[in-house]
Each structure stands twice: as structure tokens, then as C-alpha cells.
Design a protein around this motif. Sequence first.
Motif, short mmCIF file in Angstrom:
data_model
loop_
_atom_site.label_atom_id
_atom_site.label_comp_id
_atom_site.label_asym_id
_atom_site.label_seq_id
_atom_site.Cartn_x
_atom_site.Cartn_y
_atom_site.Cartn_z
N LYS A 315 -35.39 21.57 45.91
CA LYS A 315 -34.49 22.06 44.88
C LYS A 315 -34.91 21.49 43.53
CE LYS A 315 -29.54 22.17 43.65
NZ LYS A 315 -28.19 21.69 44.04
N THR A 316 -34.87 22.30 42.51
CA THR A 316 -35.14 21.86 41.14
C THR A 316 -34.08 22.45 40.23
OG1 THR A 316 -36.61 23.72 40.64
CG2 THR A 316 -37.63 21.73 41.55
N GLU A 317 -33.61 21.67 39.28
CA GLU A 317 -32.61 22.13 38.32
C GLU A 317 -32.90 21.51 36.96
OE1 GLU A 317 -30.30 24.30 38.81
OE2 GLU A 317 -30.14 24.41 41.00
N THR A 318 -32.62 22.24 35.89
CA THR A 318 -32.71 21.72 34.53
C THR A 318 -31.50 22.20 33.73
OG1 THR A 318 -34.03 23.63 33.82
CG2 THR A 318 -35.24 21.66 34.53
N GLN A 319 -31.12 21.39 32.75
CA GLN A 319 -29.97 21.75 31.92
C GLN A 319 -30.09 21.02 30.58
OE1 GLN A 319 -26.18 20.65 33.58
NE2 GLN A 319 -25.01 21.76 32.03
N THR A 320 -29.74 21.71 29.51
CA THR A 320 -29.68 21.11 28.17
C THR A 320 -28.28 21.28 27.63
OG1 THR A 320 -32.02 21.60 27.75
CG2 THR A 320 -30.65 21.10 25.85
N LEU A 321 -27.62 20.19 27.31
CA LEU A 321 -26.25 20.23 26.82
C LEU A 321 -26.22 20.49 25.32
CD1 LEU A 321 -24.76 17.22 28.81
CD2 LEU A 321 -24.95 19.63 29.48
N ALA A 322 -25.02 20.76 24.81
CA ALA A 322 -24.87 21.11 23.39
C ALA A 322 -25.25 19.95 22.48
CB ALA A 322 -23.42 21.54 23.12
N ASP A 323 -25.08 18.70 22.94
CA ASP A 323 -25.41 17.55 22.09
C ASP A 323 -26.88 17.15 22.17
OD1 ASP A 323 -25.50 16.57 24.64
OD2 ASP A 323 -24.17 14.86 24.29
#
Length: 378
Positions: A315-323
Motif C-alpha cells: 500500500k502507498t498513500e500520499t497527502q498534502t495538507l492546506a498548511d
Amino acid sequence: MAYIRRLIPCAPYEIKIFEAWLEELAEKEGLFLVSCRRAIAKFEKGTPKPMRYRVDADPDRCWDPSQERQQLYEEFGWKYIDNRSEHLVVYGTDDFSLPELHTDAELQLETLGKLQKKCLRRALLVFCLFPLWLLLHISAGNWLYWLHHSALISAFVLLLFFYFLDTTKEIRQLQKLKKQIFEETDVTETEDFHKAKRKLLLRTCCRITAEVLLFLLLLSPFWIQNWNERIPLSAQNSTELPTLSPAAFGSHKTLSDSSYFSYYTSFLAPVQYEIFQISDDFYLDTQYFQCQSEFLSESIGKTYLMTEADNNLNKTETQTLADGTKLEYRAKDFQNYLVIQKGSRILLLKSYTEIDLWENREKFLPLLDKTYSLPEET
């Protein structure tokens, strides 16, 4: 007899500058060369008179030319004085009617070509082995070693850089001499050795500074603190430590006595904590870095995932938050890894247990907002 010593104003491969310097000292100051090995030349004081000095490139690796070679040159009026280096031999005469030291252009080109190949092999050996050594350590998962010893390695790389400059200049100078011989141009033209002396002193000062820095780093590991010190979590009652109890993940396990944290400082990452929380069926490894730059923190995250989670991923996941906080997750078999990076700060998390780091990522986000500092010494 008292001798006069002078600092040689050029590198060994700057042959024409060296010859011009010796001839000016003989004609204007009456200083006649006695020896010239390493960085200091020794002179005998006498009545000023014109002299001719020539540096012969000897293909045989030795500190003294053979007796046959010396005798041959003396028959032509050139007296052996000393070796400038293991391949460069200095001859002199006060007879300006003599022909130049060399008459066989093919032999000169062959000799200079051998010297040039030796310089090239020496440079390639160093600058091929070092990157290979670095790559093997990183690919083997020892990339933290380079961060731990970043100041020491920086000084070593600086020395390699100066070595590269000197070696490439030597190769270019030998190539220039070969071209002059091949085209049968005047090889007596030279640069101003006063200017060459300033350049040499600058290079020497930089190299000595790097050598002293490397020596100090080897003797006094001030770039790293508490390298082997592991402090039990129970001995550090601080809310600043980036720890999460098993209860935060719905577990009722009690942390074992082997749970601990360690910390160190380095040149590129001034502060790092390593926090290990271990109990039966519960394992959480948290590493925090406060780096010098955002580029370094991003590089640490990429290297960490590349070496720890590089294949057989489930499994691979990436995320960029608003800050601007970036999260990257990798899972394989019973291992899962999470990287949280914001600016110059970064958290590396690893677990071998049932904890799903990605599903619990919001629990780790506040850890980056804590104030980190070195523990008070007890």
C-alpha cells in the motif's frame, strides 16, 4: 656553509614558472639552487650571474635519476641538482651556448604522456571509489551514518575538492607542455611567478584549513552528542518528547523497560530525537529531525523510504495538507512507514505491529507542532 631557504611559489607541475623563478634569483640575488624537494627550496649564496635551469620529466618513478642518465646529461653540459618530485628532475648550467636539455620531441611527448595518464588514473580512482562507497552505505540502509557525521564528511569532501582542482590543473599543464612541444612553439614563455605564488598560497591555506578541520573533527566529536546514550522514557518526565502511549491506538499494553529515547546534534540536522516505544505486540519507532533547510528534510524523507520501503509494497498513500504539511506512507508485509514533513521539520515513523500508521496519521500530526529541545543534563 649557511644556506638560504625560500618558499617555492608554484606547484611541481608548473614547470616553466619554477624555471623562471630560479633563473631570476640567480641573476638578481646570487642564489643558486641546492635542493628543492617539497615546498622549500635551499640556495647557496654567491655572486649574481645568469643561469639556465630546466626541469626534466623522467618516466621512471624514482627520487634520483640513474647514474647513466646523469652522466649523459653532464656530457652535454647540464648538471643534475635535485628532484622537484619523483618524476621531475632539475638540471642547471651557466653556459648559454648549450642546446636545450631535450632534443628528441617524441621522447618528451612520451614522458609527459605517461605522467598525464598517472595523474588521470589517480584522480579517477579517488573520485570513483568515494561515490561508490557512499552509494553502498546509503543503499545498505546506513544513510543515517552520513547525517550523524555530516561535519566530518563535509571536511573530507572539501579536501577531495581541493585535490581534484590540483590534479586537473596538473593534467592541463602537462597537456599544454605536450602541445607546445608538438607544435614546436617557444616553451620558455611563462606566467608571472609572483601571481602564481599568490594563487598557490590561497590554495594551500584552503587545503590546510580543511585538513585542520578534519583533524579536529576526528579528535573532538563536537558535532555529535550522546551518540550511544539511551535514556529510558521513564527517566525523562517531559511533555516535549514526541511520544504516544499505546492507549492512543486502543491498546492496553504497558511499555517495557527497554523503551527509551536518544538524541544527538549534527552539522546538517542540529537536533534529532529517536524515540522507541516497545512492549509485547507493540512497537513504535519515531525519529524527529530539525534540519537546516527544507531541502534537507525532504531529502531525508525520500532516502528513508527508498532504503526502508523500496520493494514488495502492499500500500502507498500520499497527502498534502492546506498548511503545506506533506505525508507519505508505505506498507509491506508486517511493516509500515509514515513520513510527515513540514518545512525544515520532519517525522519518520515505523511500526512492525498492528498499528496502521496511515489510519492513525492525525494522531501524529500534532507532534510536529511541539517545541523540541535537548534534555537538561542531570
